[in-house]
Design an enzyme around this catalytic site. Sequence first.
Site, PDB file in Angstrom:
ATOM      1  N   SER A 187       0.824  -1.195   0.000  1.00  0.00           N
ATOM      2  CA  SER A 187       0.000   0.000   0.000  1.00  0.00           C
ATOM      3  C   SER A 187       0.868   1.259   0.000  1.00  0.00           C
ATOM      4  O   SER A 187       1.621   1.508  -0.936  1.00  0.00           O
ATOM      5  CB  SER A 187      -0.970  -0.036   1.192  1.00  0.00           C
ATOM      6  N   ASP A 266     -10.021  -5.425  -3.874  1.00  0.00           N
ATOM      7  CA  ASP A 266      -9.477  -4.348  -3.041  1.00  0.00           C
ATOM      8  C   ASP A 266     -10.366  -3.110  -3.190  1.00  0.00           C
ATOM      9  O   ASP A 266     -10.509  -2.569  -4.286  1.00  0.00           O
ATOM     10  CB  ASP A 266      -8.054  -4.038  -3.512  1.00  0.00           C
ATOM     11  N   HIS A 299      -7.416  -5.775   0.369  1.00  0.00           N
ATOM     12  CA  HIS A 299      -6.212  -4.990   0.669  1.00  0.00           C
ATOM     13  C   HIS A 299      -5.507  -5.450   1.944  1.00  0.00           C
ATOM     14  O   HIS A 299      -4.536  -4.835   2.356  1.00  0.00           O
ATOM     15  CB  HIS A 299      -6.627  -3.515   0.827  1.00  0.00           C
TER      16      HIS A 299
END
Length: 320
Positions: A187, A266, A299
């Site tokens: 991320s 995600d 995610h």
Amino acid sequence: MTDVKPEADTILAAGVRLHGFPYDIHAYAEVAPVLAAAGCRVIVPDSPTARPTNTGSGTSTTSTASVAAFENPDFVEVVIHSYRHRFGLVPGDPAYVEIERRLAAQRTAAELGLALLTPDTSPRNTGVGSEDHHWDFGVGAGFYLDATEAPWSGHWCMESYLIKELLPAVMAEFKLAQDRLGLFGHSMGGHGALTLALRHPGVFASVSAFAPICAPTQCPWGHKAFTGYLGQDESTWVEHDASLLMAAQTTAPYPAGILIDQGLADKFLQEQLHPEAFETACAQAGQPLTLRRHAGYDHGYYFIASVIDRHLTHHASQLS
């Protein structure tokens, strides 16, 4: 400690949900109200960073028991035994072996002869009053750059810290080979891995990322972070956008290839991550890229746990 109670007095059930890195107490912002509405009482201990955290619905103080649990060297073994009890597994069962393997990337790294260094996302306890007011800024997200705007510029210098202080110190202390250094992240950390690898040619020999923020100049997370850390002049943002940095390359900076994994479930994919921008930039620069898209993955932790071995072998191969 935050206590979210249901409206009714009757508690239907009790359960324990353990959370771990990279999540902090803010990860429960959406979960706790839903559980409370279903009749559950949700007690959320603070993360083991030994600092108060503002949850938005109340204040939290550090739980000594929580800190002690995370500092317990048998913590992973406790998790393994809980799985064994729940599913009737015994050592040697394929499922048991798989669970144990995925709990710690360190085991795979050790088998491959890799040392893992996991720095924090940001400085902590700096005295900046608003440092923990947002989960996507300040303590929650330093974006691996050197801030130029007050009050962040005095402390939020994660790029210099990593490149000039932490890495040289660790490599000298543990006698690691300076020409065999890889970089990866998830991320915002994936953004950091890609940008630092491109901003410091010759320092890293391999790079990969999990669900990285590939084009921060094009997404809300990036606009928020860059405005706060770098100011309103968007020309300064370009040097911290992986897609723009790659598009400016005249030759492939990592000819052996870059690896990225991205979950298609995600919730941040469309608005925040933009892997297609980095994919286009790599094609333009002639940079080999393996961008693996995974249906059904989000995610979170389980996505990382499912693909991290592939990233470790990616780095081991290129660093050997």
